[in-house]
Structure formats: structure tokens, C-alpha cells
Scaffold this active site. Structure first.
Site, short mmCIF file in Angstrom:
data_model
loop_
_atom_site.label_atom_id
_atom_site.label_comp_id
_atom_site.label_asym_id
_atom_site.label_seq_id
_atom_site.Cartn_x
_atom_site.Cartn_y
_atom_site.Cartn_z
N GLY A 65 32.19 20.77 34.72
CA GLY A 65 31.48 19.94 35.49
C GLY A 65 30.15 20.04 35.55
O GLY A 65 29.43 20.96 35.48
N THR A 66 29.59 18.79 35.66
CA THR A 66 28.19 18.63 36.15
C THR A 66 27.80 19.30 37.30
O THR A 66 26.40 19.64 37.76
CB THR A 66 27.92 16.99 36.33
N GLY A 128 30.72 6.10 36.64
CA GLY A 128 31.15 6.42 38.19
C GLY A 128 30.40 4.99 39.07
O GLY A 128 29.18 4.54 38.57
N ASN A 158 26.72 4.74 38.92
CA ASN A 158 25.67 5.72 38.85
C ASN A 158 25.10 6.28 37.47
O ASN A 158 25.78 6.37 36.52
CB ASN A 158 26.57 6.93 39.30
N ARG A 321 6.36 12.43 -4.85
CA ARG A 321 6.85 13.61 -4.37
C ARG A 321 6.24 14.61 -3.68
O ARG A 321 4.89 14.11 -3.82
CB ARG A 321 7.75 14.24 -5.54
N HIS A 351 1.10 2.87 -15.33
CA HIS A 351 2.24 2.48 -15.41
C HIS A 351 3.15 3.45 -16.05
O HIS A 351 2.57 4.01 -16.95
CB HIS A 351 2.44 1.11 -16.03
N TYR A 354 5.35 9.79 -15.88
CA TYR A 354 5.49 10.98 -14.89
C TYR A 354 4.62 12.02 -14.98
O TYR A 354 4.16 12.57 -16.19
CB TYR A 354 6.99 11.79 -15.42
N TYR A 375 8.28 21.37 -17.61
CA TYR A 375 9.62 22.30 -17.23
C TYR A 375 10.28 22.71 -18.78
O TYR A 375 10.59 21.89 -19.55
CB TYR A 375 10.67 21.83 -16.55
N ALA A 411 -2.40 6.94 -29.37
CA ALA A 411 -1.07 6.53 -29.07
C ALA A 411 0.02 7.25 -29.50
O ALA A 411 -0.10 7.71 -30.82
CB ALA A 411 -1.06 4.88 -29.27
#
Length: 459
Positions: A65-66, A128, A158, A321, A351, A354, A375, A411
Site C-alpha cells: 500500500g501507498t 479514488g 484524487n 551508421r 549515389h 557503401y 570485411y 570505371a
């Protein structure tokens, strides 16, 4: 909340629900702050120690209880404390320090030994009830499960926020019992006990009921989040920020915006994001813990822990990221993903590329469709691109590799070894044209028909 996360730790504008209440306690300048914990004790206490280190953490015992919570909180106060005790609930995040300061002032200016906040609701179910005497003064508070028909018809509730003079409170807390429908010690019963011994008590209604609305489920959380977000946006608008569509814009409390920033529709600014003067963010952009420089433009972008320099442009459809740094007047264009990438001033990745684990110098231009292959399946490696480098379209840089200042790449080049400054890197592979291949290998196809027609035209 039907969640593995404790209710008080659910986020509201980037801050845990409990964090809002602790911030209000700090703003009030209380001599002592006591936080009573029980459910998920360790997780709650960790947030308390982070958000308000000076708070005393008290563990509630097995008595529910409070009333018992307040009793133990009072016991934790210094023996000589003779001030007022303000009681608030940890799940009422929008209760602000101004409202509480007014409540304290009202309490101290009157004769009441207890003053509560109340609210008028169209539907008071679950709360209440504030029961007043014929003279209109506060008589008692009756919990929903203990209320009779007449008391259930009352619409003043209340709010669960109390100010007590310490001595009368101490005297009545020891009289609390668990003889009620829920078998708990109610803090609300103290009001009736104070009235019994002749003390004056008072109830002060708030002007807007949502200020004291608690959060008990995700529907209530979303309503309070929307209200708080509207207040945050209004604050920034009044400070000189243009928010074109407040209904689709979300800004955390922890965000910092400068004057003349423009926020376009569908934008979320979260965490410790900072946007400097004259920058434009959006539409349809989410930034978490990012820094956006003066006059920069970021549109249709998802970014986390990224720094964008003054006058730089990002997007549309860029993915930034953690560890991305774009220098002044640089560019990260459409459908570009970056991670742990330092891109120097005036350099451009326009454009379809990554860029990961890379350093790009000043004034470089990375051709369309370029991949920084960082990686090898086991370890990450870095690529360094010098100043004023021009790379061709559809390049692959197989890290670790270094491209010297002023170098060019042709290219379609796959760069597997360092390129000296000023050199041109190309993969030499003679082009072969097999005459008549389509007609011979795809007879009857549309392509073969077109080729035969072209041959006839040439003849």
C-alpha cells in the site's frame, strides 16, 4: 504494460517515465528526495541513481500500500526534519514543477495540514473519489473498491499528489490499518484520520486533468507521449524553430535545436541530437544522437551517431551508421550507406555506394556504385582515399588499400593494391565483341529480330 520492461522504465520523449518525475523533484529544489521501490527493485534503483544520484532509495517491505510506502519514506528522513512532505507517484510523468510549486504555496498560505491535488473527470472509474462536506471542504478520499453508490457518482478524483505538514503526518501514519477491500495501507486514509482529530485538510483541482494522469498501459503512454511532444514542439517553435507539420514530427526532450532550424514533415529527432543554426532536416528523416552543422541539409535519411558538417547535404535515402563524419560542404547522396567513415570537407559520395571503415580526404569524388570492401570474413580493414581523388563508377576498393592524392580510377576498377598519388588505376581487360551471337544463340527472340532488322538497315 504487459512487458518485460518495468512500467516506470518505459520511454517518454527519450526519458524513462520515472526520469520525468525525478527531474521534477530536482527542479523543486527539495531538501531531501526519497524514492520508495519494490517491484523490479534493482532496475528501478539503477535509474534513480543515474537520474537523481542524491535521492535516498528505500525498499518497501511486505506490507502493501501507498500508506506503508510513505511511512517508510518518512522514517528515512533525518530525525530533525520539520518541513513539508510532498508525495508524488512515479508513473505521473507530465506533472510539472510549476504545478507542484503552486500546490506547495497554496498549502503554506492556508491553515490545512494536508493539501491534495484533485481533478475533474467525465469518467472517474478506477480512481479514488474526493468527497467534500456540505460546506465544500475536503472531507475524505474513498477508493473505488470501497466506494458506495453516492461516492461512485462523484467526478472529482484524487490525483495521488499530497502535501503534508510533517508532525501531523507522523502522528496519523502509525494509525493506518489494512482493513479495506484490498488489504493495503492507504495514504488516502490519512486525510480522514486528520479530519477525525480536528485538523483542516484541503483539495485543489488542477486546471487540466492530463497533468496528473498516470500511465498504466501502452494506450495511456501513447496519449501522454503525444501531449508531451506537442509541448516540446511548441517550445522550439517559440524559440525560433520552424516545424512544418507538428502532427508528424517527434522531438525528444534531450534534443537541442538552434534558431532558424527547419524541421520538415515526418521527422524524428531523438537522443542527444543537436541541430545548428539554419539547418534543414526532413522530410521523412530519423536522427539518433547526431550532430548537424549550420546550413546543412539532411533529407529522407536514417542516421545514428553521425556528424554532418556545416553546409553539407545528405540524402535522399541515405543510411548513416555510427562513426560517420561528413566534413563541411560535403555530400552523401541518394542510396548511400556509410559506417565508421571520415569523409572530408567538399568531398562527395553522390549515389549508390557503401563507404565503411574509410577515410576520404578533401575535395574527393567517389563515383556511383562504389563499394568499400572492408570485411574479409574475419577482420575489418580500412581504406584511405586522399585529397582531390576522382574514382570511376562501379569501383570496388578491397581493403586495406590506399589511394594517393590526386589519383584517378577507371570505371569498373577493382582496386586491390595501393594507387600512387596522381596515378590512374585501371583493370586492363580487352573488350571482345562476338558478332552474330544473339541471332545464333537466341533465335526467334525479340532481341534476335531487332538485331536482324538492324543488320538489314545497315546493308
Amino acid at each position: 504494460m504487459k512487458s518485460t520492461t518495468p512500467k516506470l522504465l518505459h520511454s517518454l520523449a527519450g526519458v524513462p517515465i520515472l526520469g520525468h518525475v525525478l527531474a521534477t523533484a530536482r527542479a523543486l529544489g527539495a531538501d531531501h528526495v526519497v524514492t520508495v521501490v519494490r517491484h523490479e527493485r534493482d532496475r528501478i534503483a539503477e535509474v534513480v541513481s543515474r537520474e537523481l544520484p542524491e535521492s535516498i532509495v528505500v525498499d518497501q517491505d511486505d506490507v502493501p500500500g501507498t500508506g506503508r510506502a510513505v511511512e517508510q519514506a518518512v522514517e528515512a528522513l533525518p530525525a530533525g526534519f520539520d518541513g513539508d512532505v510532498l508525495v508524488v507517484n512515479g508513473d505521473v510523468p507530465l506533472l510539472d514543477s510549476d504545478t507542484l510549486a503552486q500546490l506547495l504555496a497554496r498549502h503554506r498560505s492556508g491553515a490545512a495540514v494536508a493539501t491534495i491535488l484533485s481533478a475533474l473527470l467525465d469518467d472517474a472509474t478506477g480512481y479514488g473519489r474526493v468527497v467534500r462536506s456540505e460546506e465544500g471542504t475536503l472531507d475524505r478520499i474513498v477508493e473505488q473498491k470501497d466506494a458506495g453508490p453516492d461516492e461512485l457518482a462523484v467526478t472529482e478524483i484524487n490525483a495521488g499528489v499530497y502535501v503534508f505538514s510533517i508532525s501531523p503526518l507522523r502522528e496519523q501514519l502509525v494509525r493506518l490499518t489494512t482493513e479495506n477491500a484490498q488489504g493495503e495501507k492507504y495514504i488516502t486514509d490519512v486525510i480522514g484520520l486528520l479530519r477525525e482529530v480536528g485538523h483542516e485538510v484541503a483539495a485543489v483541482p488542477v486546471s487540466q486533468s492530463w497533468v496528473v494522469e498516470g500511465v498504466n498501459d501502452r494506450a495511456q503512454l501513447s496519449r501522454q507521449a503525444a501531449r508531451l511532444n506537442a509541448l516540446i514542439i511548441q517550445k522550439w517553435q517559440l524559440a525560433g524553430v520552424t516545424v512544418q507539420d507538428p502532427s508528424t514530427t517527434w522531438i525528444d526532450l534531450t534534443v537541442t535545436l538552434a534558431q532558424d532550424v527547419t524541421i520538415k514533415p515526418g521527422t524524428q529527432l531523438l537522443g542527444a541530437t543537436v541541430v545548428e543554426t539554419g539547418a534543414t532536416v526532413g522530410p521523412d528523416t530519423t536522427l539518433v544522437d547526431c550532430e548537424i552543422g549550420q546550413e546543412a541539409e539532411v533529407r529522407r535519411t536514417d542516421g545514428t551517431l553521425a556528424v554532418i558538417g556545416a553546409g553539407a547535404t545528405v540524402g535522399p535515402f541515405a543510411y548513416l551508421r555510427p562513426g560517420t563524419y561528413l566534413g563541411a560542404a560535403g555530400k552523401i547522396g541518394a542510396f548511400v550507406e556509410t559506417k565508421n567513415a571520415q569523409i572530408g570537407p567538399r568531398s562527395k559520395v553522390p549515389h549508390l555506394s557503401y563507404v565503411g571503415d574509410a577515410t576520404v580526404g578533401e575535395g574527393a569524388n567517389i563515383g556511383a556504385g562504389t563499394i568499400f570492401a572492408n570485411y574479409d570474413g574475419v577482420h575489418k580493414h580500412s581504406t584511405v582515399v586522399g585529397d582531390e581523388v576522382r574514382t570511376g563508377s562501379h569501383n570496388v576498393f578491397v581493403a586495406p588499400v590506399r589511394i594517393g592524392d590526386g589519383a584517378y580510377t577507371g570505371a569498373g576498377t577493382v582496386v586491390r593494391k595501393d594507387v600512387p598519388a596522381g596515378a590512374l588505376a585501371i583493370n586492363v581487360a580487352p573488350q571482345r565483341n562476338l558478332e552474330g551471337w544473339t541471332v545464333a544463340n537466341r533465335p526467334g527472340s525479340a532481341a534476335a529480330s531487332a538485331a536482324e532488322g538492324a543488320a538489314s538497315d545497315e546493308e
